[in-house]
Every structure is written in structure tokens, then in C-alpha cells.
Design a protein around this motif. Structure first.
Motif, PDB file in Angstrom:
ATOM      1  N   ILE A  43      -4.307  48.573  -1.253  1.00 29.57           N
ATOM      2  CA  ILE A  43      -4.476  48.441  -2.701  1.00 29.57           C
ATOM      3  C   ILE A  43      -3.197  48.881  -3.414  1.00 29.57           C
ATOM      4  O   ILE A  43      -2.720  48.216  -4.337  1.00 29.57           O
ATOM      5  CB  ILE A  43      -5.693  49.256  -3.180  1.00 29.57           C
ATOM      6  N   ALA A  44      -2.617  49.984  -2.992  1.00 25.22           N
ATOM      7  CA  ALA A  44      -1.376  50.466  -3.588  1.00 25.22           C
ATOM      8  C   ALA A  44      -0.225  49.498  -3.316  1.00 25.22           C
ATOM      9  O   ALA A  44       0.627  49.271  -4.187  1.00 25.22           O
ATOM     10  CB  ALA A  44      -1.041  51.854  -3.042  1.00 25.22           C
ATOM     11  N   PHE A  45      -0.185  48.906  -2.134  1.00 25.10           N
ATOM     12  CA  PHE A  45       0.867  47.951  -1.789  1.00 25.10           C
ATOM     13  C   PHE A  45       0.807  46.717  -2.692  1.00 25.10           C
ATOM     14  O   PHE A  45       1.829  46.268  -3.215  1.00 25.10           O
ATOM     15  CB  PHE A  45       0.725  47.553  -0.310  1.00 25.10           C
ATOM     16  N   VAL A  46      -0.391  46.177  -2.902  1.00 24.72           N
ATOM     17  CA  VAL A  46      -0.554  45.002  -3.766  1.00 24.72           C
ATOM     18  C   VAL A  46      -0.213  45.361  -5.213  1.00 24.72           C
ATOM     19  O   VAL A  46       0.465  44.601  -5.910  1.00 24.72           O
ATOM     20  CB  VAL A  46      -1.986  44.433  -3.640  1.00 24.72           C
ATOM     21  N   ALA A  47      -0.658  46.529  -5.669  1.00 19.01           N
ATOM     22  CA  ALA A  47      -0.359  46.955  -7.036  1.00 19.01           C
ATOM     23  C   ALA A  47       1.143  47.126  -7.240  1.00 19.01           C
ATOM     24  O   ALA A  47       1.687  46.742  -8.288  1.00 19.01           O
ATOM     25  CB  ALA A  47      -1.089  48.259  -7.351  1.00 19.01           C
ATOM     26  N   LEU A  48       1.826  47.674  -6.250  1.00 23.79           N
ATOM     27  CA  LEU A  48       3.278  47.840  -6.350  1.00 23.79           C
ATOM     28  C   LEU A  48       3.985  46.490  -6.381  1.00 23.79           C
ATOM     29  O   LEU A  48       4.954  46.306  -7.124  1.00 23.79           O
ATOM     30  CB  LEU A  48       3.781  48.680  -5.175  1.00 23.79           C
ATOM     31  N   ALA A  49       3.509  45.524  -5.612  1.00 25.38           N
ATOM     32  CA  ALA A  49       4.100  44.187  -5.619  1.00 25.38           C
ATOM     33  C   ALA A  49       3.900  43.507  -6.975  1.00 25.38           C
ATOM     34  O   ALA A  49       4.823  42.876  -7.507  1.00 25.38           O
ATOM     35  CB  ALA A  49       3.487  43.342  -4.503  1.00 25.38           C
ATOM     36  N   ILE A  50       2.718  43.653  -7.556  1.00 27.58           N
ATOM     37  CA  ILE A  50       2.453  43.065  -8.880  1.00 27.58           C
ATOM     38  C   ILE A  50       3.333  43.727  -9.934  1.00 27.58           C
ATOM     39  O   ILE A  50       3.923  43.057 -10.783  1.00 27.58           O
ATOM     40  CB  ILE A  50       0.959  43.187  -9.231  1.00 27.58           C
ATOM     41  N   TYR A  51       3.439  45.047  -9.882  1.00 24.17           N
ATOM     42  CA  TYR A  51       4.272  45.768 -10.836  1.00 24.17           C
ATOM     43  C   TYR A  51       5.741  45.370 -10.688  1.00 24.17           C
ATOM     44  O   TYR A  51       6.442  45.165 -11.684  1.00 24.17           O
ATOM     45  CB  TYR A  51       4.108  47.280 -10.657  1.00 24.17           C
ATOM     46  N   GLY A  52       6.217  45.235  -9.458  1.00 23.81           N
ATOM     47  CA  GLY A  52       7.597  44.813  -9.234  1.00 23.81           C
ATOM     48  C   GLY A  52       7.857  43.417  -9.777  1.00 23.81           C
ATOM     49  O   GLY A  52       8.904  43.158 -10.381  1.00 23.81           O
ATOM     50  N   GLY A  53       6.921  42.509  -9.587  1.00 21.05           N
ATOM     51  CA  GLY A  53       7.060  41.163 -10.135  1.00 21.05           C
ATOM     52  C   GLY A  53       7.080  41.170 -11.648  1.00 21.05           C
ATOM     53  O   GLY A  53       7.861  40.445 -12.276  1.00 21.05           O
ATOM     54  N   TRP A  54       6.250  42.010 -12.253  1.00 17.05           N
ATOM     55  CA  TRP A  54       6.211  42.110 -13.713  1.00 17.05           C
ATOM     56  C   TRP A  54       7.528  42.662 -14.256  1.00 17.05           C
ATOM     57  O   TRP A  54       8.048  42.171 -15.262  1.00 17.05           O
ATOM     58  CB  TRP A  54       5.035  42.999 -14.134  1.00 17.05           C
ATOM     59  N   VAL A  55       8.098  43.665 -13.580  1.00 11.29           N
ATOM     60  CA  VAL A  55       9.377  44.233 -14.006  1.00 11.29           C
ATOM     61  C   VAL A  55      10.486  43.185 -13.883  1.00 11.29           C
ATOM     62  O   VAL A  55      11.326  43.059 -14.784  1.00 11.29           O
ATOM     63  CB  VAL A  55       9.715  45.502 -13.193  1.00 11.29           C
ATOM     64  N   LEU A  56      10.494  42.416 -12.796  1.00 12.81           N
ATOM     65  CA  LEU A  56      11.501  41.368 -12.648  1.00 12.81           C
ATOM     66  C   LEU A  56      11.348  40.289 -13.715  1.00 12.81           C
ATOM     67  O   LEU A  56      12.337  39.807 -14.262  1.00 12.81           O
ATOM     68  CB  LEU A  56      11.409  40.741 -11.258  1.00 12.81           C
ATOM     69  N   LEU A  57      10.137  39.913 -14.017  1.00 14.05           N
ATOM     70  CA  LEU A  57       9.890  38.907 -15.045  1.00 14.05           C
ATOM     71  C   LEU A  57      10.351  39.404 -16.406  1.00 14.05           C
ATOM     72  O   LEU A  57      11.005  38.683 -17.160  1.00 14.05           O
ATOM     73  CB  LEU A  57       8.404  38.549 -15.083  1.00 14.05           C
ATOM     74  N   ARG A  58      10.028  40.636 -16.733  1.00 12.64           N
ATOM     75  CA  ARG A  58      10.429  41.230 -18.007  1.00 12.64           C
ATOM     76  C   ARG A  58      11.953  41.341 -18.078  1.00 12.64           C
ATOM     77  O   ARG A  58      12.558  41.085 -19.124  1.00 12.64           O
ATOM     78  CB  ARG A  58       9.791  42.608 -18.168  1.00 12.64           C
ATOM     79  N   SER A  59      12.568  41.686 -16.965  1.00  5.73           N
ATOM     80  CA  SER A  59      14.022  41.808 -16.921  1.00  5.73           C
ATOM     81  C   SER A  59      14.695  40.452 -17.125  1.00  5.73           C
ATOM     82  O   SER A  59      15.684  40.345 -17.835  1.00  5.73           O
ATOM     83  CB  SER A  59      14.434  42.402 -15.583  1.00  5.73           C
ATOM     84  N   SER A  60      14.159  39.409 -16.511  1.00  7.91           N
ATOM     85  CA  SER A  60      14.770  38.087 -16.656  1.00  7.91           C
ATOM     86  C   SER A  60      14.565  37.544 -18.068  1.00  7.91           C
ATOM     87  O   SER A  60      15.444  36.878 -18.605  1.00  7.91           O
ATOM     88  CB  SER A  60      14.208  37.123 -15.623  1.00  7.91           C
ATOM     89  N   LYS A  61      13.442  37.824 -18.709  1.00  7.69           N
ATOM     90  CA  LYS A  61      13.223  37.387 -20.076  1.00  7.69           C
ATOM     91  C   LYS A  61      14.181  38.088 -21.024  1.00  7.69           C
ATOM     92  O   LYS A  61      14.676  37.521 -21.980  1.00  7.69           O
ATOM     93  CB  LYS A  61      11.780  37.655 -20.513  1.00  7.69           C
ATOM     94  N   LYS A  62      14.444  39.359 -20.765  1.00  6.51           N
ATOM     95  CA  LYS A  62      15.340  40.129 -21.606  1.00  6.51           C
ATOM     96  C   LYS A  62      16.751  39.567 -21.527  1.00  6.51           C
ATOM     97  O   LYS A  62      17.447  39.465 -22.537  1.00  6.51           O
ATOM     98  CB  LYS A  62      15.343  41.591 -21.167  1.00  6.51           C
ATOM     99  N   ASN A  63      17.190  39.143 -20.356  1.00  2.23           N
ATOM    100  CA  ASN A  63      18.533  38.619 -20.184  1.00  2.23           C
ATOM    101  C   ASN A  63      18.691  37.231 -20.796  1.00  2.23           C
ATOM    102  O   ASN A  63      19.733  36.901 -21.340  1.00  2.23           O
ATOM    103  CB  ASN A  63      18.911  38.565 -18.712  1.00  2.23           C
ATOM    104  N   HIS A  64      17.668  36.388 -20.723  1.00  2.00           N
ATOM    105  CA  HIS A  64      17.760  35.019 -21.238  1.00  2.00           C
ATOM    106  C   HIS A  64      17.634  34.985 -22.753  1.00  2.00           C
ATOM    107  O   HIS A  64      18.340  34.235 -23.414  1.00  2.00           O
ATOM    108  CB  HIS A  64      16.678  34.138 -20.615  1.00  2.00           C
ATOM    109  N   ASN A  65      16.728  35.716 -23.321  1.00  2.00           N
ATOM    110  CA  ASN A  65      16.469  35.621 -24.771  1.00  2.00           C
ATOM    111  C   ASN A  65      17.346  36.571 -25.574  1.00  2.00           C
ATOM    112  O   ASN A  65      17.482  36.378 -26.772  1.00  2.00           O
ATOM    113  CB  ASN A  65      15.001  35.933 -25.060  1.00  2.00           C
ATOM    114  N   GLY A  66      17.869  37.582 -24.983  1.00  2.00           N
ATOM    115  CA  GLY A  66      18.704  38.516 -25.710  1.00  2.00           C
ATOM    116  C   GLY A  66      17.928  39.554 -26.487  1.00  2.00           C
ATOM    117  O   GLY A  66      18.505  40.425 -27.120  1.00  2.00           O
TER     118      GLY A  66
END
Length: 69
Positions: A43-66
Motif C-alpha cells: 500500500i505504501a509502495f503504490v501510494a509513493l508511486a502515485i505521489y511521485g507521479g503527481w509531483v512530476l506532473l506538477r513539475s512539468s506543468k510549472k515548467n511549461h506554463n510558467g
């Protein structure tokens, strides 16, 4: 050499049953806690993977939109 105690049993025999009881309690605890920890690990492994994906998505949106969130 064993020495008798007050109730007539030997101290060596009492120690054996005490050690056997401790071993039984430890094995019972491991039988209960082991599968629980195994399930919580996944459960912790899946939650960490989801959180990591969310952080990467948020990071990529921040770089593209400014803009930052």
C-alpha cells in the motif's frame, strides 16, 4: 545440578517453560504482524508511486506554463 524451589519444582524446569512461552508468544506475534506489514508495504509502495507521479506532473506543468501552484 538443580536446586528445588519452594513448591518442589526445579528452577531449571521453570526456566524451560518460561523460555518456551516466550518463543510461542514471539512466533504468534510474527504470524500476526508479518502479513500485516507485508500488506502495508505494498500500500505504501503504490501510494509513493502515485505521489511521485503527481509531483512530476506538477513539475512539468510549472515548467511549461510558467506559473506555479
Amino acid at each position: 545440578m538443580t536446586t528445588p524451589t519452594q513448591n518442589g519444582t526445579t528452577s531449571q524446569g521453570l526456566g524451560f517453560w518460561k523460555i518456551l512461552g516466550i518463543i510461542a508468544v514471539v512466533l504468534l506475534a510474527l504470524a500476526i504482524v508479518g502479513p500485516l506489514l507485508k500488506g502495508l508495504f505494498w500500500i505504501a509502495f503504490v501510494a509513493l508511486a502515485i505521489y511521485g507521479g503527481w509531483v512530476l506532473l506538477r513539475s512539468s506543468k510549472k515548467n511549461h506554463n510558467g506559473n506555479s501552484y
